[in-house]
Design an enzyme around this catalytic site. Structure first.
Site, mmCIF file in Angstrom:
data_model
loop_
_atom_site.group_PDB
_atom_site.id
_atom_site.type_symbol
_atom_site.label_atom_id
_atom_site.label_comp_id
_atom_site.label_asym_id
_atom_site.label_seq_id
_atom_site.Cartn_x
_atom_site.Cartn_y
_atom_site.Cartn_z
ATOM 1 C CD GLU A 48 -35.692 -72.232 -63.432
ATOM 2 O OE1 GLU A 48 -35.367 -72.266 -64.747
ATOM 3 O OE2 GLU A 48 -35.765 -73.125 -62.698
ATOM 4 C CB VAL A 65 -37.660 -77.204 -59.126
ATOM 5 C CG1 VAL A 65 -36.650 -77.886 -58.395
ATOM 6 C CG2 VAL A 65 -38.589 -78.304 -59.679
ATOM 7 C CB ALA A 103 -38.346 -70.074 -55.356
ATOM 8 C CG LEU A 123 -32.388 -71.601 -56.090
ATOM 9 C CD1 LEU A 123 -32.157 -72.608 -55.384
ATOM 10 C CD2 LEU A 123 -31.085 -70.370 -56.204
ATOM 11 N N GLY A 172 -43.465 -68.894 -39.999
ATOM 12 C CA GLY A 172 -44.226 -68.908 -41.236
ATOM 13 C C GLY A 172 -43.645 -69.617 -42.461
ATOM 14 C CG ASP A 189 -44.377 -78.764 -52.089
ATOM 15 O OD1 ASP A 189 -44.804 -78.564 -53.080
ATOM 16 O OD2 ASP A 189 -43.156 -78.028 -51.938
ATOM 17 C CE LYS A 245 -40.875 -77.186 -54.523
ATOM 18 N NZ LYS A 245 -40.227 -76.592 -53.120
ATOM 19 N N GLY A 270 -39.978 -67.959 -50.940
ATOM 20 C CA GLY A 270 -40.101 -66.767 -50.562
ATOM 21 C C GLY A 270 -40.801 -65.939 -51.896
#
Ligand code: ADP
Ligand code: ASP
Ligand code: MG
Length: 819
Positions: free
Chosen positions: A609, A612, A614, A616, A667, A681, A685, A800
């Site tokens: 999961e 894509v 994170a 969600l 960051g 990236d 996805k 995150g």
């Protein structure tokens, strides 16, 4: 006589256990019950004697060394319990027995021969030594005891090695003898007897239980107590299934079925004499004497479990006789089994297909070759004529029996059994169900035995609490956060989800550690760093496969580009994979398809999961729509948190280079921001999403429109990249001013429409779902047949450690629903 007590090998095996045994006997004396006691040989002694015999029969003198060891063990016990002044007399007595025993062995060594008869004489010393020794210890305690050599009271036939009892003579001998001993407590050697000529015989391995039962039945006692080293009869062998627990009551029939099938705790025929007289047998733990243990008695008491217990035979061979000529021909099986019985081959299990095309049966592996030769000879004609195709033997198999009277009233026990085995990738080679419906047996590969026992045990006894075995790779930010989240939810999961996530392996780029008993989640990283061995992913994965734990999941929380090579092998070993790592799914389509197909065919899961958005719920939502029959028309998304942040910040009046610098400082970017700005990236996805809706696209099919001009792209270092970016300020200023002039905003959007993926910077107007965005949000819009006029939009923080780890967590927990 009220009771017979029997102490097994482990209860007679050491100074500690003998102290316990003595106090159990003393307690019985205090309660003024009238009882007698049967003893086994000290643990391991029977095996040593058999080994000594086998060495002697080969003429090897070192057979005697084993006897010295046995002698020393007995002396040590004597020296501990008997005060010095009484020791010499006792030691002399033991030594006399040992010398006799040595003479027997010397004779065998000279003749280089051992017969069943001389072997029985040899092993009889085990029980005679232990019982004599304990007799002296109890005498020392001033108990009113007498030593009874069971050869005086148990009469058998001449079937050396495993003789049958002549109950008529035995019962009268026992009664006559006990009439003469008054109040004395008889201490009886287990396991041995004698034939009508007075020659020593034995009752078969584990036969001391039988001795207790024979004597108990002859004297019509009220109860027989079997003292052993576990808390009674348990739901499975506690050495193989750590969560096995005591069965409080069990019927004779069930106990017979369980013990016959491998559970050693009581010896099957031992039940028969007690059974016939309705005498209850209590199985108790010498090492935990106050525990109530198990009562084996006539009736079955219903319990909350459908089954009573599970047992297994570790090693057996399966013989398959197959051929079209067997169909409808009466007598093939009659002939088959009469040959086997003539040769005294005991058949553990039989299974015949109703087509009668084949019969297969299980036997001890040592017999396999003999049986094969025998049957080849017996069915020579049929094999020549082709009626029988041949006699096939399979080895390295085990059999598991699920036992219980409760199964009669329940349907679906075998369904449950087969399905849990299937889910864990355990192939069933053969199966048999007794017509009593007391026992369902499955034959499986020996390497799967422990796994199978554990999953079956969990399924039938712990359906409330399932265990997932977790292997975690990667202890960086995501791995660390995941461990913290798992630790924090441990109690919640157990209480509300009936799930235990047990960390059994952990690895990072330096160290690796596997611990079947579990690794504490809170200190796992320290533990692997301090106690692990140096990392080698291939050997880590090999160990995982070897361990073969049920309900296993491998969580790859790394950005490593190589680890995915192991996924396929893990699936093939029935291990699920959960990962935020995109490498596997965004490689060549062929690889993607192979991974998914393998996982599917093995009944395991491949969950990602977090590939894509994170945490969600992007992929789950998409899969849900597809599964429910919806059709995708368009997918659009801002799929990079970094680029989302950059274009949310980049408004007229700001310098693009400054915004990128700011993102880097916070960051949000890779060390080299060009990796984000390249759109690669994002491309990975959207490629994954396209595959999820069934398109067979490759990375090369994607059109990525560049954000940054070539001079920035080609800059030789990060610093010079920023310089070049500064120089291109006017280009970006123009872009953003144009957009805002039109009332639009700039967004970096990946879109999939008409089977094509395009990625680039777009202007969106105020009506577009991507117009309003904050921080580093990801947003994704699914336009489908059902969500046609207004798309389904998923929006929120898409990067995150916390949210990514929680997505991985959710994937892992979802596996628990399947376990
Ligand atoms: P003893 O020496 O007391 O006769 P055994 O070794 O014959 O003891 O039997 C006890 C052992 O049986 C236990 O240590 C246990 O490992 C094994 N065992 C196998 N299956 C079961 C079971 N279902 N319940 C209890 N013990 C079992
Ligand atoms: N000593 C014998 C054996 O090991 C009998 C017993 O312990 O029951 O088989
Ligand atoms: Mg035993």
């Amino acid at each position: 006589m009220e009771k017979i007590l029997k102490f097994g090998g482990t209860s007679c095996g050491s100074i500690e256990s003998i102290s316990l045994l003595v106090s159990i006997i003393e307690k019985n004396v205090q309660s003024q019950s009238k009882f007698s006691v049967v003893f086994s040989a000290m643990s391991g002694v029977t095996n040593q004697l058999l080994e000594a015999g086998s060495l002697a029969s080969k003429g090897k003198k070192n057979a005697l060394d084993l006897i010295d060891e046995i002698e020393n063990r007995h002396f040590e016990v004597v020296k501990h319990f008997i005060p010095i002044k009484g020791q010499s007399q006792v030691i002399a007595h033991i030594r006399t027995l040992i010398n006799e025993l040595k003479d027997v062995l010397k004779g065998m060594t000279l003749l280089k021969e051992i017969s069943p008869k001389s072997s029985d004489l040899l092993v009889s010393y085990g029980e005679r030594l232990s019982t004599s020794m304990i007799y002296h210890i109890l005498r020392e305690k001033e108990l009113n005891v007498c030593f009874v050599d069971a050869r005086e009271i148990i009469q058998t036939n001449d079937n050396f090695g495993k003789s049958e009892v002549d109950f008529e003579h035995t019962n009268s001998k026992i009664n006559a003898f006990f009439d003469t001993i008054g109040d004395q407590i008889a201490l009886i050697t287990g396991f041995i007897g004698s034939n009508s000529k007075g020659e020593t015989t034995t009752l078969g391995r584990g036969g001391s239980d039988y001795t207790a039962s024979i004597v108990g039945a002859a004297l019509n006692v009220k109860e027989i107590e079997i003292w052993t080293d576990v808390d009674g009869m348990m739901t499975a062998d506690p050495r193989k299934v750590k969560t096995a627990f005591t069965i409080p009551t069990i019927s004779y029939a069930e106990a017979m079925e369980l013990t016959h099938f491998g559970a050693k705790v009581i010896y099957p025929p031992s039940l028969q004499p007690a059974f016939a007289k309705g005498i209850p047998i209590r199985v108790l733990n010498t090492f935990n004497p106050d525990f109530i243990g198990t009562v084996v008695s006539k009736k079955h008491t219903s319990s909350k479990y459908i089954i009573t217990g599970i047992s297994s035979i570790d090693s057996l061979a399966l013989v398959n006789v197959q051929g079209s000529g067997m169909v409808g021909v009466a007598g093939v099986s009659a002939k088959l089994f009469s040959v086997l019985s003539k040769e005294q081959v005991s058949v553990i299990l039989i299974s015949q297909a109703s087509s009668e095309h084949s019969i297969c049966f299980a036997i001890e592996p040592q017999m396999a070759e003999k049986v094969q030769n025998l049957l080849n000879k017996e069915f020579e004609k049929e094999i020549q004529s082709g009626d029988i195709e041949g006699i096939e033997v399979q080895k390295e198999l085990s059999v598991i029996a699920v036992v219980g009277e409760g199964m009669r009233k329940h349907t679906g026990v075998s369904g449950k059994l087969f399905s849990v085995l299937g889910k864990n990738g355990i192939n069933i080679v053969a199966t048999a169900q007794g017509s009593s419906e007391l026992n369902i047996s499955v034959v499986i590969a020996q390497k799967d035995l422990s796994k199978a026992l554990n999953v079956i045990h969990e399924t039938f006894f712990f359906s409330q609490l399932r265990t997932l075995h977790l292997y975690l790779v990667g202890t960086g930010l995501i791995g660390k956060t995941l461990l913290k989240q798992l630790a924090g939810q441990e109690r919640f999961l157990a209480k509300y989800r009936g799930l235990k996530v047990k960390l059994v392996g952990i690895a990072n780029s330096r160290k690796q550690l596997i611990r079947e008993e579990g690794i504490d989640l809170e200190t796992a990283i320290e533990t692997v760093n301090n106690e692990g061995e140096s990392n080698d992913m291939a050997s880590f994965v090999e160990k995982i496969k070897e361990l073969n734990l049920p309900n296993a999941v491998f969580a790859d929380c790394t950005a490593n580009k190589e680890i995915y090579h192991h996924y396929l092998g893990l699936f093939q070993s029935s291990i699920s994979v959960v990962t935020p790592n995109k490498v596997a799914n965004s490689g060549p389509y062929k690889q993607y398809a192979e991974l998914h197909q393998t996982a599917l065919s093995k009944g395991v899961k491949f969950l990602y999961e977090t590939n894509v958005g994170a945490g969600l719920p992007v992929i789950n939502t998409l899969q849900g729509l597809i599964a429910s029959g919806d059709r995708f028309e368009k997918i659009e998304g801002v799929l990079s948190g970094t680029l989302s942040f950059i274009f949310n910040q980049f408004v007229p009046g700001k310098s693009f280079a400054e915004v990128v610098k700011q993102a880097k400082e916070k960051g949000y970017t890779e060390p080299d921001p060009r990796e984000d700005l390249s759109g690669m990236d994002v491309a990975r996805k959207i490629l994954i999403l396209s595959r999820e809706i069934g398109l067979k696209l490759e990375f090369s099919d994607i059109t990525i429109e560049k954000i940054i001009p070539t001079n920035c792209e080609n800059a030789s270092s990060v610093d010079s990249f920023f310089e070049e970016l500064d120089k291109s300020n006017a280009y970006f200023e123009n872009l953003v001013n144009e957009a805002y002039k039109n009332g639009n905003k700039l967004r970096y959007i990946a879109a999939l429409e008409n089977n094509k993926i395009t990625i680039g910077l777009r202007e969106v107007d105020a009506n577009h779902p991507f117009y309003q965005m904050d921080g580093a949000d990801n947003v994704i819009a699914f336009t489908t047949q059902r969500y046609h006029f207004r798309p389904l939009v998923i929006k929120g923080p898409g990067a995150g450690a916390e949210v990514t780890a929680s997505g991985v967590f959710a994937d892992i927990v979802s596996l628990g629903n399947l376990a």
